[in-house]
Design a protein around this motif. Sequence first.
Motif, PDB file in Angstrom:
ATOM      1  N   ALA A 110       0.697  -1.072   0.084  1.00 58.02           N
ATOM      2  CA  ALA A 110       0.155   0.139  -0.213  1.00 58.02           C
ATOM      3  C   ALA A 110       0.779   1.176   0.039  1.00 58.02           C
ATOM      4  N   GLY A 111       2.124   1.331   0.476  1.00 63.59           N
ATOM      5  CA  GLY A 111       2.745   2.169   0.597  1.00 63.59           C
ATOM      6  C   GLY A 111       2.241   3.508   1.324  1.00 63.59           C
ATOM      7  N   GLY A 112       1.679   3.507   2.252  1.00 65.16           N
ATOM      8  CA  GLY A 112       0.839   4.083   2.961  1.00 65.16           C
ATOM      9  C   GLY A 112       1.563   5.146   3.854  1.00 65.16           C
ATOM     10  N   SER A 113       1.158   6.207   4.657  1.00 66.37           N
ATOM     11  CA  SER A 113       1.933   6.847   5.495  1.00 66.37           C
ATOM     12  C   SER A 113       2.081   6.266   6.792  1.00 66.37           C
ATOM     13  N   ASN A 114       3.122   6.563   7.600  1.00 64.52           N
ATOM     14  CA  ASN A 114       3.400   6.019   9.051  1.00 64.52           C
ATOM     15  C   ASN A 114       2.113   6.294   9.829  1.00 64.52           C
ATOM     16  N   THR A 115       1.522   7.360   9.859  1.00 60.38           N
ATOM     17  CA  THR A 115       0.362   7.456  10.772  1.00 60.38           C
ATOM     18  C   THR A 115      -0.901   6.823  10.373  1.00 60.38           C
ATOM     19  N   GLY A 116      -1.099   6.468   9.011  1.00 59.76           N
ATOM     20  CA  GLY A 116      -2.179   5.771   8.549  1.00 59.76           C
ATOM     21  C   GLY A 116      -1.769   4.154   8.902  1.00 59.76           C
ATOM     22  N   ASN A 117      -0.489   3.901   8.772  1.00 57.35           N
ATOM     23  CA  ASN A 117      -0.218   2.397   9.051  1.00 57.35           C
ATOM     24  C   ASN A 117      -0.672   2.178  10.553  1.00 57.35           C
ATOM     25  N   ALA A 118      -0.004   3.021  11.536  1.00 57.35           N
ATOM     26  CA  ALA A 118      -0.498   2.867  12.671  1.00 57.35           C
ATOM     27  C   ALA A 118      -2.125   2.718  13.196  1.00 57.35           C
ATOM     28  N   ALA A 119      -2.721   3.505  12.298  1.00 59.83           N
ATOM     29  CA  ALA A 119      -4.135   3.524  12.624  1.00 59.83           C
ATOM     30  C   ALA A 119      -4.768   2.250  12.066  1.00 59.83           C
ATOM     31  N   THR A 120      -4.338   1.850  10.937  1.00 58.87           N
ATOM     32  CA  THR A 120      -4.675   0.585  10.359  1.00 58.87           C
ATOM     33  C   THR A 120      -4.547  -0.511  10.936  1.00 58.87           C
ATOM     34  N   SER A 121      -3.490  -0.740  11.258  1.00 63.29           N
ATOM     35  CA  SER A 121      -3.023  -2.046  12.116  1.00 63.29           C
ATOM     36  C   SER A 121      -3.444  -1.777  13.589  1.00 63.29           C
ATOM     37  N   GLY A 122      -3.015  -0.705  14.093  1.00 59.29           N
ATOM     38  CA  GLY A 122      -3.241  -0.810  15.725  1.00 59.29           C
ATOM     39  C   GLY A 122      -4.801  -0.780  16.247  1.00 59.29           C
ATOM     40  N   VAL A 123      -5.651  -0.295  15.371  1.00 57.80           N
ATOM     41  CA  VAL A 123      -7.120  -0.260  15.597  1.00 57.80           C
ATOM     42  C   VAL A 123      -7.589  -1.838  16.017  1.00 57.80           C
ATOM     43  N   ILE A 124      -6.647  -2.614  15.365  1.00 51.82           N
ATOM     44  CA  ILE A 124      -7.266  -4.266  15.848  1.00 51.82           C
ATOM     45  C   ILE A 124      -6.283  -4.639  16.810  1.00 51.82           C
TER      46      ILE A 124
END
Length: 448
Positions: free
Chosen positions: A114-128
């Motif tokens: 996905a090559g996403g942002s670090n903040t988006g990465n934290a949100a996507t994986s961290g919410v689970i």
Amino acid sequence: MPVALIALFVFLVVIVVWNVVIKRSMAEAMVIGFVATTIFAGLQAPQVAAEAIVAASDNEIMYAAIAFIFMTYLVERTGTITRLIEILTAALGRLRGGPAIVDTVASGAMGAVAGGSNTGNAATSGVITGPWMTRTGWSKARAATVIAGNAGLGAALPPSASMVIMIGFAGSLVTTSSVYIALFVAGVYQFLIRMVLIAWFVRRDGIQRVDDEAQTPVREAVRRNWPTMLIFLGAVVPVSITIGPLADLLATSPLADAMGSVSLITWIPVLIILISAIVGWRELPRTPRQWWEFLGGAASKYYAIGALLFFAIAASEVLTSLGLADDVDRLLGPLDIPAWLLVVIVGFFVVLVAGPLSSSATLSAVGQVSLVTLVAAGIDPLLAVIAILVFASTEGASPPASGAIFVASGITGAKPEQTFIPLVVYYVLPFFILGVLIALGIVPVPIT
């Protein structure tokens, strides 16, 4: 008088003040920074600005970036990442420290496809994984530290906006395929270091294996979501036909001319978009109105990232025309600084700027001068590019202004300040050292 260096300093100050102090968007900051740099061209400013804009418009990197932006948006909207995390959760969740392992692997997977942002990465994986960690014996602060520390994998593994920016700055000094492979290996180093850290946390904090009867069996998770794994072919196929035994075989075939024109930064996002659309077709819009809303969501991403990249490239063209490389040579020429010390100084500079800015914004601001400085000191251009990308990937773990820290703390209920020192000790410092060792050739990455 080092006009280009002064222009660069003004460019950086404008970006930081506009984004961090005034709290406006990075896209706006980059536009204003571009205008500020053109002023240093004096009476030639209109011509220099026009030439820079034309050069940015013609740059292949710009069009690749557009594809990357839509790729990331589509992968998220079709739920591809969510289904990948479900497979990882089923496969790894029952291991000791399983939630943290899942977060690490999921962050790496998102960085790779996905090559996403670090903040988006934290949100996507961290919410689970965040609530899961705190429920299974992890302290809130430790869980937030792991999530924010893992967020850097969004920029550490190719493809990423950061990689595209640095390839644009390096120009003919490197090839796209060589950067992709070398950055992938550097990303694997980062991934392994994070896995070692998790093992250390599990042992130090006494985390026990927890069986969750409600957890989906591996076979069931794979059966439901296996098509999602096909997305990795979007990266594997272009890389295979440009590097390695298959590429060598194709080079001697009638397809040699066609294969020689394959661009990784173009075809990787294109293939991932096609595969994501096929795999997640049920999540795609059905009516013209739904398509309008869907594409409208993508348009907001272009404003935020597309404008940033366009004016970053344009500003770099202006700085080049002002003689940035010559200014750096004149500055470093009289100095007798060992290469290792210069690498340390440049690395510290990049990490420092990455504190308040994202990795892509950091490299837009200081990536070019960092690269020119390291190359002028005799560092191999490819190693310099990879080292700078490693330095910038600390953005997610750099207190106090990293968005990933506050996202992770919000998810877990931790106090952000409790994560600051652990993040610096466990994530910023090790990866800073890794970047230095890569630049000096001590830690090997493929040079092709």
